[in-house]
Design a protein around this motif. Structure first.
Motif, short mmCIF file in Angstrom:
data_model
loop_
_atom_site.label_atom_id
_atom_site.label_comp_id
_atom_site.label_asym_id
_atom_site.label_seq_id
_atom_site.Cartn_x
_atom_site.Cartn_y
_atom_site.Cartn_z
N SER A 1 38.45 18.82 32.66
CA SER A 1 38.04 19.51 31.43
C SER A 1 39.23 19.78 30.52
CB SER A 1 37.33 20.82 31.78
OG SER A 1 38.07 21.56 32.70
N ARG A 2 40.40 19.17 30.79
CA ARG A 2 41.60 19.52 30.01
C ARG A 2 41.49 19.12 28.55
NH1 ARG A 2 42.85 15.03 32.80
NH2 ARG A 2 44.00 13.37 31.78
N HIS A 3 40.82 18.00 28.25
CA HIS A 3 40.70 17.60 26.86
C HIS A 3 39.79 18.57 26.10
CE1 HIS A 3 41.96 13.66 28.60
NE2 HIS A 3 42.74 13.73 27.56
N LYS A 4 38.68 18.95 26.75
CA LYS A 4 37.77 19.89 26.09
C LYS A 4 38.46 21.23 25.85
CE LYS A 4 33.76 17.83 28.20
NZ LYS A 4 33.34 17.89 29.60
N ILE A 5 39.22 21.69 26.85
CA ILE A 5 39.90 22.98 26.71
C ILE A 5 40.97 22.90 25.63
CG2 ILE A 5 41.48 24.54 27.90
CD1 ILE A 5 39.69 24.29 30.35
N ALA A 6 41.67 21.76 25.54
CA ALA A 6 42.68 21.59 24.50
C ALA A 6 42.04 21.68 23.11
CB ALA A 6 43.40 20.25 24.68
N VAL A 7 40.92 20.97 22.94
CA VAL A 7 40.22 21.01 21.65
C VAL A 7 39.78 22.44 21.34
CG1 VAL A 7 38.13 20.30 20.44
CG2 VAL A 7 39.46 18.62 21.70
N PHE A 8 39.25 23.12 22.36
CA PHE A 8 38.80 24.50 22.20
C PHE A 8 39.96 25.39 21.76
CE2 PHE A 8 38.35 28.67 24.27
CZ PHE A 8 37.26 29.13 23.56
N MET A 9 41.12 25.24 22.45
CA MET A 9 42.30 26.04 22.11
C MET A 9 42.75 25.77 20.68
SD MET A 9 43.07 28.03 24.52
CE MET A 9 42.88 28.32 26.27
N PHE A 10 42.69 24.50 20.27
CA PHE A 10 43.08 24.11 18.92
C PHE A 10 42.24 24.85 17.89
CE2 PHE A 10 42.77 21.14 15.30
CZ PHE A 10 44.10 21.03 14.97
N PHE A 11 40.91 24.87 18.11
CA PHE A 11 40.04 25.56 17.17
C PHE A 11 40.25 27.07 17.22
CE2 PHE A 11 37.58 21.60 17.08
CZ PHE A 11 37.42 21.49 15.71
N VAL A 12 40.43 27.62 18.42
CA VAL A 12 40.65 29.06 18.53
C VAL A 12 41.93 29.45 17.80
CG1 VAL A 12 41.28 30.88 20.16
CG2 VAL A 12 39.31 29.43 20.62
N THR A 13 42.97 28.62 17.92
CA THR A 13 44.24 28.92 17.24
C THR A 13 44.03 28.97 15.72
OG1 THR A 13 45.40 27.75 19.00
CG2 THR A 13 46.64 28.19 17.00
N GLN A 14 43.32 27.97 15.18
CA GLN A 14 43.06 27.97 13.74
C GLN A 14 42.20 29.16 13.33
OE1 GLN A 14 41.81 24.26 12.11
NE2 GLN A 14 43.88 23.51 12.38
N LEU A 15 41.19 29.45 14.15
CA LEU A 15 40.30 30.57 13.85
C LEU A 15 41.08 31.87 13.80
CD1 LEU A 15 37.26 31.15 13.51
CD2 LEU A 15 37.15 31.64 15.93
N VAL A 16 41.96 32.05 14.77
CA VAL A 16 42.74 33.28 14.88
C VAL A 16 43.66 33.44 13.68
CG1 VAL A 16 44.75 34.09 16.14
CG2 VAL A 16 42.62 33.71 17.35
N ILE A 17 44.23 32.33 13.20
CA ILE A 17 45.12 32.40 12.03
C ILE A 17 44.33 32.78 10.78
CG2 ILE A 17 46.56 31.00 10.49
CD1 ILE A 17 47.55 29.51 12.97
N VAL A 18 43.16 32.17 10.61
CA VAL A 18 42.34 32.47 9.43
C VAL A 18 41.86 33.93 9.48
CG1 VAL A 18 40.19 31.95 8.25
CG2 VAL A 18 41.66 30.09 9.03
N ILE A 19 41.39 34.38 10.67
CA ILE A 19 40.94 35.77 10.80
C ILE A 19 42.10 36.72 10.49
CG2 ILE A 19 40.16 37.52 12.44
CD1 ILE A 19 38.63 35.32 13.89
N GLY A 20 43.28 36.40 11.05
CA GLY A 20 44.45 37.24 10.81
C GLY A 20 44.76 37.36 9.33
N ALA A 21 44.69 36.23 8.60
CA ALA A 21 45.00 36.25 7.17
C ALA A 21 43.98 37.10 6.41
CB ALA A 21 45.03 34.83 6.62
N VAL A 22 42.70 36.92 6.76
CA VAL A 22 41.65 37.68 6.06
C VAL A 22 41.83 39.18 6.32
CG1 VAL A 22 39.18 38.16 6.01
CG2 VAL A 22 39.98 35.80 6.07
#
Lengths: 277, 277, 277, 277
Positions: free
Chosen positions: A147-168
Motif C-alpha cells: 500500500s506504499r504508493h497509495k499512502i504516498a499519494v494520500f500523504m501528498f494530498f494531506v500535505t497540500q491540504l494542510v498548507i492550504v488550511i494553514g494559509a486560510v
C-alpha cells in the motif's frame, strides 16, 4: 559443513548463531545489557538523578561502552566479511551505539545519543526464534509495502491540504491571535487538528475561525478513514493469500483453511506433511 | 502527426509534454521554482523574518511572479485552444498563482494568497510519469466516489447529532462555564469532542457535564468506526476488482473476478492459462 | 384510489406527499423554515446578539411557532389517524418543536429547547426522494444493526476498563493532583484518554502516573481498532451481499457484479430486466 | 442427574446456576448489589460527600462486605471443589472484592480498592443467558487472539519508535522547554502525540520542534491504520467463517466455507440443500 574448533569459528557460533546453548545464552545476556544500558541513558537525563548520581552514571556508561566495544570488535573478527558486516544496518547500529561515549570526551552532552542503542533490540527477532512473530511482522510489512504508493499519494494530498488550511486560518485568525502569527505556525495547527491530536496550545478564537476549524475537524474525521481503509484492504488481501497456500493434489483447487484435512471441493485427503503455517 | 518546428509547436512540446529531454527539464525546473516560491511566501509571514528581510522578500516575490507570468503567457500562446486552457482547473490555478502580486500594488497584504501556488504541484503526477502513483490515486478516488452517498448520509447525521449535543451541553454547562456561553460555541465544543480532537480550550466543569461528555466521547469512539468501515469496505472491493487484470480476448474488457470462467460482458470463454495474479 | 378533492384530501396530498408540485413546494418551504428557525434559536443564545436584538428574536420565534403550530394542526386534521400520527416519532418531534415557546410564557429560558427542531430535518430523506441516499443510509444502519451485539459487548468491557483505570489513577495521582481528587473524576479522565480525545484539563503529573497513562494511551490505540474492525467487517459483508443479489437462470450461481451481462460461470445471458441496484 | 434436595445442592443450584427461578432472582439481586456497592465506593472518594456522610459510607460499606462475605462462604461451601473455585479468576475476584474492607481495619484508605468489585459484573454474561452477546464476545476475542502476534510485533515497533522520537525531541526542545527536560518525559510526550491523544500539557515551542512534531503526528495518522487493519482483517475473516453455520452430518463439525461441497475435516459430502445463510 566441516567443523574445526578454531577460536574464530567458535566465536562466530556464539555471537552470530542462536542454535547452541552458549549462543542462546550470549544473546539473552546481550539483550539484557542493551535494555539496561538504554534505561540508564534515559534515567541520566532526569535532572534530579543526574545531579546526585553524576559519577555513577559516568562509570556505568563507560562500563557498557567497553563491553559493547569488545563485542563489536569480536564481531568484526569472527565474521567472514568484516566490511560487509560493518556496512550492514545491524553493523552500523552496533557502531553508532558505542561512538557517542567516545565522542563525549571531546564534545560534552553527546551521551544522550546512546539511546539509539534501543534499535539493537531489533535483533530480538533473530534471537528468540520467534517464528510466529517474524511471520506476523512479514504480513504487516508486506501489507504496508503493497500500500506504499497509495499512502504516498494520500500523504501528498494531506500535505497540500494542510498548507492550504494553514494559509486560510492565517488570514482568518492571524491578526488577533498570536497562535496564528505566521503561515508555518498555522500549518502546524492544521496538522495538529487534522490528525485529531488537538494539543490545544493554539486554538481559534473568532466565531469564523471556530466554524472553519469545525469543518477541518469533520474533514479530518473522514480523512482518517482513508489510510485505515487502504491498510485494512491490503491486510485482508494478505490474510486471504495466507490461508490459501495449499492446493489439493487431486483437483488442484486451493483456498483451504489452515485446519482443513480434506479438500472442500472434491473430498480428497489433503497432503498432511505440507507445512502451511 | 506531421512535425514542423515552428516556435509555437516547439514551445508546446517543451511546456505541455514531458516526453523530450527539454520538456522534462522544463517541468523539473518549474516544480523547483513552485516549491521555492511557496516556501518564500510562508517565511515572509513570520514576523521576525518579515521585519528584517522585507525588501528581499519583495524582490524575490516579483522575481517569481514575472517568471510565472511569462510561463502563463507562453502557455496561452502555445496551446491550441487558449480559452479552454484558461478555463481548465490547471489554467485557473496558474492565473491565481500570479494575480495576488499584481493586486498587492493596489491592496496591501494580499501577497499571502500566493500560497495557493502549492496547488500547482498537482502537475507532479503528469510530469514524473508516475504511473503507479496515478493508479494508486485512482483507486483511492474511486473508493471515495463509490462511498460518497454513504459519507454524505453519515455527515448529515453527525451534523444533527453535534447540534443536539451542543444544545444539551449549553443547558448543562452554560450558566457557569464561559466556554459554553452560546449554542454555536457549544456546538464547536461538540465537534472538537466527537471527532476526538479535544483541544481542551473548552471543557465541562460540572459533574453532570463531565458525565455527558464521557458519553459523547464513547459515542465518538464508536462513530469514528462508521466512515472507516465505509471506506475500508469500498477499498477492499476496489482491491478485489483491481487484482484481476485479465482482459477478455473477445471484447477486451477486463475487471473479471478471479474465479470467472466466462467473460461477464460478452459471454466469451476467458483464456484459462492466463496468469491472473 | 378514488380521488375526491375534499379539502382534507388535498391537504393530505400537499402536506404528507411529495409527488405533486404543490406537495414538493410545501416540503421545500418547510425545510427552509425549519433551518431558519434553528439558526435563529442558535443566534439568540449568543449574549452580544441577545442583548441587542432581544425583541426581534422574540417576535421571530413567535412567528415560527405560529406557523409550525398551524402546520401541526393541519397535519392532525388531514391525516387519517391523528392519534397514530401524534404518537409516531415524527409527530412527537413536531409537537416538541412548538411546545417550548408556549412553555416560555410560564417558564423563562425554555426557548433554547427549540433547537430540537433540527430533528425535523430528518424528513429531508422522504422529501427529496433521494433514493441513493436512502439506500446508503439503509446499508449503514443495517451494518450497525448487525454489529449491535458486538458493539454492546465492546462497550461493556470498555466501561469496566475505564472504571478500573480511573480507580488505579486515583490511587497513583490522587493525593497531589487536584484533577484526580475523586474516582468519578479519574474515570472521566480515563474516558478522555482512552478515546484519544485528550482535552488536557486533567493530566498526570507524577512519573508513575505518566507511565501508566502511556500504557493506557497505547491500549486505547489498540482498542479503537475493535469497533472499527467490527463495523468494517459488517460493512464489507453488506457490500458483498449487495453486489450479489442476481442469480444466473441457467446455473443458478450468483455473485455477479452490478455491470455483468453474462454469467461468469457458464456464460449464459443474465436476466436483464432484474433490477440489482 | 439424580436430585436429592440436600442444603448443599440446593445452594449450588441457586448460587451457581441460573436455570431455576430462585437462581435467576439470586443472580439479579447480586448484580444489583454489586453495581450499588461500586457506586457507593466511587461516591465516597468525592471529598465533599466524604466529609458530610463519612459515617454513612462506613456503615454501607460494611453492610455490602458482610453480604459478599456470606455469599463467598456459601460459594465455597456449596461448590464441589472449593480449592478449584477459590483459584479460578471469578473466585479470586470474589475474594479481592471483600478483602480491602477488612484490611482497612489495619491500613487506612484501602477501601477504594473495592472498586475492583466492578469486575464481578463479568458474571453478567453467564447470568442473563445472553447467548447472542456471549457469541459476539467470542467473535471479538477470537479475532483479537488470531491477531495477537501481529499486535505484539506492532507494539514492539511502536515502543522503539516512541523511544527514538522521545530522544530526538529531548535534544531539539530539551534545553529551553521544561516539558522536555528528560528523555522519559519526552517519551511520554511522544506517546501522547503518536496515539493522537494530544493532552497539550507538553508542546513543542521551537519551529524545528513543531516541524518534527508535525511529522510525528502525520506518522501517527498512518500508524493508527495498522492495528485497525489487523483487527479488521481478522474480524472479516471471523465473519466469513461465522456466516457458514452448516455442520457436517458425519463429524458434526462446522466452520465450512460457503462454497464447500465436502467436509474439510472428514471428507464426507455436505448436505447440499441446507441453507447456509
Amino acid at each position: 559443513m566441516r567443523k574445526n574448533n578454531s577460536l574464530k569459528e567458535r566465536l562466530h557460533e556464539i555471537i552470530f548463531e542462536a542454535d547452541t546453548k552458549a549462543g542462546k545464552l550470549f544473546d539473552l545476556v546481550l539483550l539484557g545489557l542493551i535494555l539496561l544500558s538504554v534505561v540508564v541513558v534515559m534515567l541520566e537525563t532526569i535532572p534530579a538523578l543526574h545531579e546526585r548520581y553524576f559519577e555513577w552514571f559516568y562509570a556505568v556508561e563507560w562500563f557498557f561502552t567497553v563491553i559493547f566495544t569488545v563485542e563489536y570488535v569480536m564481531r568484526l573478527y569472527s565474521v567472514q566479511s568484516p566490511v560487509k558486516y560493518a556496512r550492514s544496518p545491524f553493523g552500523l547500529i552496533d557502531l553508532i551505539s558505542i561512538l557517542p561515549t567516545y565522542l563525549s570526551i571531546f564534545v560534552a552532552g553527546s551521551q544522550a545519543l546512546l539511546v539509539v542503542r534501543i534499535l539493537r533490540l531489533l535483533r530480538i527477532f533473530r534471537i528468540l526464534r520467534m517464528g510466529r512473530f517474524l511471520w506476523a511482522g512479514q504480513v504487516i510489512s508486506k501489507a504496508l509495502q503493497a500500500s506504499r504508493h497509495k499512502i504516498a499519494v494520500f500523504m501528498f494530498f494531506v500535505t497540500q491540504l494542510v498548507i492550504v488550511i494553514g494559509a486560510v486560518m492565517y488570514f482568518v485568525e492571524g491578526p488577533g491571535n498570536p497562535g496564528f502569527s505566521s503561515i508555518p505556525q498555522s500549518i502546524y495547527w492544521a496538522v495538529v487538528t487534522l490528525t485529531t491530536v488537538g494539543f490545544g496550545d493554539i486554538t481559534p478564537q473568532t466565531p469564523l475561525g471556530q466554524f472553519l476549524a469545525s469543518l477541518v475537524m469533520i474533514m479530518g474525521y473522514g480523512i482518517i478513514a482513508v489510510p485505515t481503509g487502504i491498510v485494512s484492504a491490503e491486510m485482508a488481501a494478505a490474510h486471504r493469500r495466507q490461508i490459501t497456500t495449499q492446493a489439493c493434489r487431486h483437483c488442484s483447487l486451493d483456498g483451504h483453511d489452515d485446519d482443513a484435512v480434506f479438500c472442500k471441493y472434491c473430498g480428497w485427503k489433503l497432503n498432511e506433511d505440507s507445512d502451511t503455517t
